[in-house]
Design an enzyme around this catalytic site. Structure first.
Site, PDB file in Angstrom:
ATOM      1  N   CYS A 104      23.632  34.429 -29.168  1.00 56.21           N
ATOM      2  CA  CYS A 104      24.100  33.722 -30.362  1.00 56.21           C
ATOM      3  C   CYS A 104      23.189  32.543 -30.711  1.00 56.21           C
ATOM      4  O   CYS A 104      22.866  32.318 -31.889  1.00 56.21           O
ATOM      5  CB  CYS A 104      25.540  33.263 -30.183  1.00 56.21           C
ATOM      6  SG  CYS A 104      25.887  32.495 -28.579  1.00 56.21           S
ATOM      7  N   HIS A 120      27.606  26.977 -33.304  1.00 61.09           N
ATOM      8  CA  HIS A 120      26.411  26.405 -32.677  1.00 61.09           C
ATOM      9  C   HIS A 120      25.566  25.728 -33.760  1.00 61.09           C
ATOM     10  O   HIS A 120      25.204  26.355 -34.761  1.00 61.09           O
ATOM     11  CB  HIS A 120      25.580  27.489 -31.995  1.00 61.09           C
ATOM     12  CG  HIS A 120      26.222  28.067 -30.769  1.00 61.09           C
ATOM     13  ND1 HIS A 120      27.398  27.601 -30.241  1.00 61.09           N
ATOM     14  CD2 HIS A 120      25.819  29.091 -29.959  1.00 61.09           C
ATOM     15  CE1 HIS A 120      27.705  28.304 -29.157  1.00 61.09           C
ATOM     16  NE2 HIS A 120      26.763  29.209 -28.969  1.00 61.09           N
TER      17      HIS A 120
END
Length: 359
Positions: free
Chosen positions: A153, A248
Site C-alpha cells: 500500500c 497513508h
C-alpha cells in the site's frame, strides 16, 4: 443488444482480517464478482457475522452474515472462479502456489511473490501490459492457474503519482517520507503504548522494500521520454507509523534532469488516466489521481474516501515549486482500499476484460 455477463464466484482467504473485510464489503456490491466462499483458520464452521470484527464503514452485509467460515482448501472450491488472497507474509506463498497449481486465478496482496520474475506486480493504470507474464508463468511452472500480485500500500501511494510523472518527464529522483496508519499493520496491530503519543519509525527494512517495489513498477511504465534511464534515478524512503486508523500520507520531493514547472506537472497529474478508465472497469475511479488546490489538503480524516469510487483515488496536494528542477507534493492513499482490496478487485476486473479470467 445487451450482453449478459455471468456472475463470477470469489473466494476470500483470510476473510475476517482487515483486508478480507474490505474485500467482503466491496464485492457485496460488485456487479459481477460476488463473495461465495469465505476462508479462515480459527473460525471454521461458524457464521461470518458472529466472528468478524467489522473494522470498516457500514455493517456486515446481510447476505454475507450467515455464510460459514470454511477451510482454506482448493478441493472444496469447485465452483469458485477467483481467489483473493490477503494472507500474511510467509503463510501466503505456499497456499497461493497450491491454488494456482489447482487451476485457480489468484490475486494476492501478499509480498511473497512480488519479485518473482514471472509474476505481475500490477498497478492497472501504470503497467497493465505486464499481465502477459501470466503466459510465461503458466508455461514455466506448468500450472493452469496463475498468481498476480498487487504492491505494498505504501509503495502504491508513491508509485501512482510518480508513475504518472515518470511517464512524461525527465525525473531523476524522489525522496519520500511516509506517515502511515495503524490498519497497515493488521488487526489487532501495534500495541497502544508503542504508538500513542509517538511516531513509530518502521525501519530500514520497510524503507528498502518500499523503494524496491516502486523501482519495479517504474521499470514497467511505458514512457514518452527516453531519459534518464531508471538506473540513473535516485529513490529514497523514510517510513513511519502513527495513530490514525486508515490512510497513508506521503511527502514526495521529486527532482528532474531539466527545468520542470510545478504547474505543468499538476496538469499532468490532473489529466492522468489509464486503461481501467478507458475500459470503464467497475472499480476504476474516473480520476485515479485527484489534485487538491487547498494549501491544507489532503487531510487523512477528510480525504481518504475521496473520489467517485470511494477510497480508490490517490489524493495529491500541496504541490509546490522547490527550485527549477524540484517539486514537492503530498499524496494520500486509502491503504486497505486502493492499497489492498480495491486494488485487487481492479486487477481482477482487468484480467476478466483481457480474457485471463473467464467471463
Amino acid at each position: 443488444m445487451i450482453l449478459m455477463r455471468r456472475t463470477l464466484k470469489a473466494a476470500i482467504l483470510g476473510a475476517t482480517g482487515l483486508v478480507g473485510i474490505e474485500y467482503v464489503r466491496m464485492l457485496s456490491n460488485h456487479p459481477y464478482i460476488k463473495p461465495a466462499y469465505l476462508a479462515g483458520k480459527g473460525s471454521v464452521g461458524k457464521p461470518y457475522g458472529e466472528v468478524v470484527r467489522w473494522q470498516t464503514v457500514g455493517q456486515v452485509p446481510k447476505e454475507i452474515a450467515d455464510m460459514e467460515i470454511k477451510p482454506t482448501d482448493p478441493k472444496l472450491m469447485d465452483d469458485v472462479d477467483i481467489i483473493f488472497s490477503p494472507l500474511p507474509q510467509g503463510a501466503a506463498g505456499p497456499v497461493e502456489e497450491q491454488f494456482a497449481k489447482e487451476g485457480f486465478p489468484v490475486i494476492s496482496n501478499s509480498p511473497d511473490h512480488r519479485f518473482d520474475p514471472d509474476v505481475p506486480l500490477l498497478v492497472p493504470e501504470l503497467n497493465p501490459h505486464t499481465i502477459s507474464l501470466i503466459d510465461e508463468q503458466r508455461k514455466r511452472r506448468e500450472w493452469k492457474g496463475f498468481i498476480v500480485t498487487t504492491p505494498l500500500c505504501t509503495a502504491q501511494g508513491a508509485a501512482i503519482p510518480l508513475g504518472a510523472i515518470f511517464k512524461d518527464y525527465k525525473m531523476d529522483g524522489a525522496f519520500i517520507t511516509t506517515i502511515q496508519s495503524l490498519s497497515g499493520a493488521g488487526y489487532p496491530g501495534i500495541p497502544s503504548l508503542d504508538v500513542v503519543d509517538n511516531i513509530l519509525p518502521l525501519g530500514d527494512g520497510y524503507d528498502a522494500k518500499t523503494i524496491k517495489e516502486i523501482f519495479r513498477i517504474l521499470s514497467e511504465v511505458k514512457r514518452n521520454v527516453d531519459e534518464p534511464k531508471l538506473e540513473d534515478v535516485s529513490l529514497a524512503a523514510t517510513t513511519h507509523r502513527i495513530a490514525t486508523i486508515h490512510g497513508h500520507y506521503e511527502v514526495l520531493y521529486v527532482s528532474f534532469k531539466e527545468e520542470t514547472a510545478a504547474e505543468k506537472v499538476k496538469e499532468t497529474l490532473e489529466n492522468f488516466r489509464g486503461e481501467p478508465q478507458d475500459l470503464k472497469l467497475p472499480t476504476a475511479p474516473s480520476k485515479p489521481i485527484i489534485v487538491m488546490n487547498e494549501d491544507t489538503r489532503p487531510q487523512v480524516y477528510f480525504d481518504r474516501w475521496a473520489g467517485d469510487i470511494p477510497g480508490m483515488s490517490v489524493v495529491v496536494g500541496r504541490l509546490k515549486q522547490v527550485n527549477k528542477r524540484m517539486i514537492r507534493l503530498v499524496s494520500l492513499i486509502h491503504n486497505t482500499v486502493r492499497g489492498a482490496a480495491g486494488g485487487g478487485i481492479l486487477a481482477a476486473e482487468l484480467l476478466v476484460e483481457k480474457g485471463y479470467i473467464e467471463k
